[in-house]
Design an enzyme around this catalytic site. Structure first.
Site, mmCIF file in Angstrom:
data_model
loop_
_atom_site.group_PDB
_atom_site.id
_atom_site.type_symbol
_atom_site.label_atom_id
_atom_site.label_comp_id
_atom_site.label_asym_id
_atom_site.label_seq_id
_atom_site.Cartn_x
_atom_site.Cartn_y
_atom_site.Cartn_z
ATOM 1 N N GLN A 123 113.539 78.531 16.377
ATOM 2 C CA GLN A 123 112.121 78.457 16.013
ATOM 3 C C GLN A 123 111.649 79.839 15.550
ATOM 4 O OE1 GLN A 123 110.189 75.462 16.843
ATOM 5 N NE2 GLN A 123 108.587 76.350 15.611
ATOM 6 N N PHE A 124 111.944 80.188 14.295
ATOM 7 C CA PHE A 124 111.581 81.516 13.792
ATOM 8 C C PHE A 124 110.074 81.748 13.799
ATOM 9 C CE2 PHE A 124 110.971 79.217 9.870
ATOM 10 C CZ PHE A 124 109.985 79.934 9.194
ATOM 11 N N THR A 125 109.282 80.682 13.803
ATOM 12 C CA THR A 125 107.826 80.843 13.779
ATOM 13 C C THR A 125 107.288 81.464 15.075
ATOM 14 O OG1 THR A 125 107.457 78.572 14.518
ATOM 15 C CG2 THR A 125 107.488 78.960 12.131
#
Length: 151
Positions: free
Chosen positions: A78-80
């Protein structure tokens, strides 16, 4: 490295209409790898998550760990989680690790969770457009940051 832990009754990941992964009772972990994270960050988070006492005992007290209850884990990249929202209205993601490094550390984190003794470790598909479904148990949702844990 940042992680959002959600205690779940079950969780699954779907990509392009196909369910690619799922678990029963355990933890859904959304994992964000930031620029500058190392294997040590993955090791610290894996140890903390496997042993964190966030499952209820017979007296309905949070005294049991994922290992104690024999729970499963689903890890979704989950790079966000590395978003910077301090300026303007659109988050920037410059603080996220480059995809190749993020994937390497994501896989290393999954390996470390297995080494901690978690028997069932499932994953999403790195870089894919994923739909994640879960039944949150409690709800219990916890935020962890490896930088804070290393202090």
């Amino acid at each position: 490295m940042k992680a959002v832990l959600q205690r779940v009754r079950h969780a699954s990941v779907t990509v392009e209409g196909n369910c690619i992964s799922g678990i029963g009772q355990g933890l859904l972990v959304l994992l964000g790898v930031a620029e500058g994270d190392t294997g040590r960050d993955a090791e610290v988070l894996a140890a903390k998550i496997a042993n964190l006492r966030i499952f209820s005992d017979a007296d309905d007290k949070m005294n049991l760990s994922l290992l104690t209850v024999g729970g499963e884990i689903l890890v979704v990249s989950q790079f966000t989680l590395c978003a910077d929202c301090r300026k303007g209205r659109r988050p920037d993601f410059f603080g996220a690790a480059k995809p190749e490094e993020a994937n390497r550390l994501y896989l290393y984190f999954c390996e470390r969770i297995k080494n901690e003794g978690v028997k069932t470790v499932r994953t999403g598909e790195f870089g894919a457009d994923m739909q994640v479904e879960l039944l949150n148990d409690g709800p219990v949702t916890i935020l962890l940051d490896s930088g804070e844990l290393k202090k």
